[in-house]
Design a protein around this motif. Structure first.
Motif, PDB file in Angstrom:
ATOM      1  N   SER A  16       0.821  -1.217   0.000  1.00 28.95           N
ATOM      2  CA  SER A  16       0.000   0.000   0.000  1.00 28.95           C
ATOM      3  C   SER A  16       0.853   1.264   0.000  1.00 28.95           C
ATOM      4  CB  SER A  16      -0.919   0.021   1.234  1.00 28.95           C
ATOM      5  OG  SER A  16      -0.148   0.037   2.425  1.00 28.95           O
ATOM      6  N   GLY A  17       2.127   1.115   0.386  1.00 31.63           N
ATOM      7  CA  GLY A  17       2.998   2.279   0.525  1.00 31.63           C
ATOM      8  C   GLY A  17       3.278   2.616   1.969  1.00 31.63           C
ATOM      9  N   SER A  20       6.951   2.984   2.680  1.00 33.77           N
ATOM     10  CA  SER A  20       7.480   4.203   2.058  1.00 33.77           C
ATOM     11  C   SER A  20       7.122   5.438   2.865  1.00 33.77           C
ATOM     12  CB  SER A  20       6.953   4.338   0.627  1.00 33.77           C
ATOM     13  OG  SER A  20       7.422   3.278  -0.177  1.00 33.77           O
ATOM     14  N   THR A 133      -4.862   2.292  -0.098  1.00 36.87           N
ATOM     15  CA  THR A 133      -4.498   2.292  -1.513  1.00 36.87           C
ATOM     16  C   THR A 133      -5.337   1.266  -2.273  1.00 36.87           C
ATOM     17  OG1 THR A 133      -2.234   2.919  -0.927  1.00 36.87           O
ATOM     18  CG2 THR A 133      -2.561   2.034  -3.137  1.00 36.87           C
ATOM     19  N   ARG A 138      -2.040  -1.975  -5.430  1.00 38.75           N
ATOM     20  CA  ARG A 138      -1.259  -2.747  -4.473  1.00 38.75           C
ATOM     21  C   ARG A 138      -0.753  -4.053  -5.087  1.00 38.75           C
ATOM     22  NH1 ARG A 138      -3.250  -4.939  -0.640  1.00 38.75           N
ATOM     23  NH2 ARG A 138      -5.491  -4.814  -1.027  1.00 38.75           N
ATOM     24  N   ARG A 141       2.156  -3.320  -7.487  1.00 37.86           N
ATOM     25  CA  ARG A 141       3.372  -3.023  -6.720  1.00 37.86           C
ATOM     26  C   ARG A 141       3.958  -4.283  -6.093  1.00 37.86           C
ATOM     27  NH1 ARG A 141       1.235   2.096  -3.140  1.00 37.86           N
ATOM     28  NH2 ARG A 141       1.245   3.691  -4.768  1.00 37.86           N
ATOM     29  N   ASN A 186      -3.983   7.061  -1.055  1.00 44.19           N
ATOM     30  CA  ASN A 186      -3.057   7.180  -2.195  1.00 44.19           C
ATOM     31  C   ASN A 186      -1.841   8.017  -1.832  1.00 44.19           C
ATOM     32  OD1 ASN A 186      -2.106   6.794  -4.759  1.00 44.19           O
ATOM     33  ND2 ASN A 186      -3.323   8.425  -5.682  1.00 44.19           N
ATOM     34  N   TRP A 187      -1.035   7.514  -0.890  1.00 48.71           N
ATOM     35  CA  TRP A 187       0.029   8.308  -0.284  1.00 48.71           C
ATOM     36  C   TRP A 187       1.002   8.917  -1.295  1.00 48.71           C
ATOM     37  CZ3 TRP A 187       5.234   8.534  -0.262  1.00 48.71           C
ATOM     38  CH2 TRP A 187       5.916   7.477  -0.870  1.00 48.71           C
ATOM     39  N   ILE A 188       1.263   8.220  -2.380  1.00 49.62           N
ATOM     40  CA  ILE A 188       2.313   8.674  -3.297  1.00 49.62           C
ATOM     41  C   ILE A 188       1.964  10.014  -3.949  1.00 49.62           C
ATOM     42  CG2 ILE A 188       1.571   7.593  -5.482  1.00 49.62           C
ATOM     43  CD1 ILE A 188       4.551   6.544  -5.639  1.00 49.62           C
TER      44      ILE A 188
END
Length: 213
Positions: A16-17, A20, A133, A138, A141, A186-188
């Protein structure tokens, strides 16, 4: 008021990030007292199983983790004592024979797919973050990561996703969302959310005592 370590929990679905975003916060304070522990380090030791048997383990179930040990370690860190964190080797699906010493810090980030699932663990946290996410993103990724970084085949990644990752996400991961203080979608593409988290950590590092979010 005496100084107390602040614990930030960061969770979300597989790929999901969450790692990161945890690293984004951690790396923003290279000269400060900020540490990070990953729940993955606490996967149970599986030396008694063959490599083929380890590949069949359900790594997205709470019972795959030695959460009791993580709770013990966090409790010791809160007391001001250092701990020896296990090192997990994804290529052999088992703990290695190494450990990493974690010293007490002013802020500690605890990151992992199920860090909000256990109430005892949640109760140690001052801030609880869920990274939300889309499932398709997901999966893409996860395929890229597991093939490029963990030496997996496409077939094995997809088989594991359908067999355990997806059903466990709906059973254990997604329900953690209700415990979160902050949900990051949607962290990115969400630098605003990351900046808010950085600001919160900065304020913790510059104030005395502990204050719940």
């Amino acid at each position: 008021m005496s100084e107390k370590m602040i614990i930030i929990g960061v969770t979300g679905g597989s790929a999901s990030g969450k790692t990161s975003i945890a690293e984004e916060i951690f790396n923003s304070f290279p000269d400060e007292s900020v540490g990070m522990i990953q729940h993955d380090s606490y996967y149970k030791e599986q030396t008694h199983l063959t490599l083929e048997e380890r590949h069949k383990t359900n790594y997205d179930h709470p019972l795959a983790f030695d959460t009791d040990l993580l709770i013990t370690h966090l409790t010791e860190l809160l007391k001001g004592n250092s701990v020896q964190v296990p090192v997990y080797d994804y290529k052999i699906s088992n703990r290695s024979d190494k450990t990493v010493i974690q010293e007490p810090t002013k802020v500690l980030i605890v990151e992992g797919v199920l860090v909000l699932e256990d109430k005892r663990l949640r109760d140690l946290m001052d801030i609880k973050i869920f990274v939300d996410t889309d499932d398709d993103i997901r999966l893409i990724r996860r395929i890229r990561r597991d093939i490029q970084e963990r030496g997996r085949s496409m077939d094995s990644v997809l088989e594991q996703y359908l067999r355990t990752v997806k059903p466990m996400h709906h059973q254990f991961v997604q329900p953690q969302k209700r415990y979160a203080n902050i949900i990051v979608p949607n962290w990115i593409d969400n630098e605003v959310a990351v900046d808010i988290l950085r600001t919160k950590v900065f304020s913790f590092l510059n104030e005395s005592g502990t204050k719940k979010l």
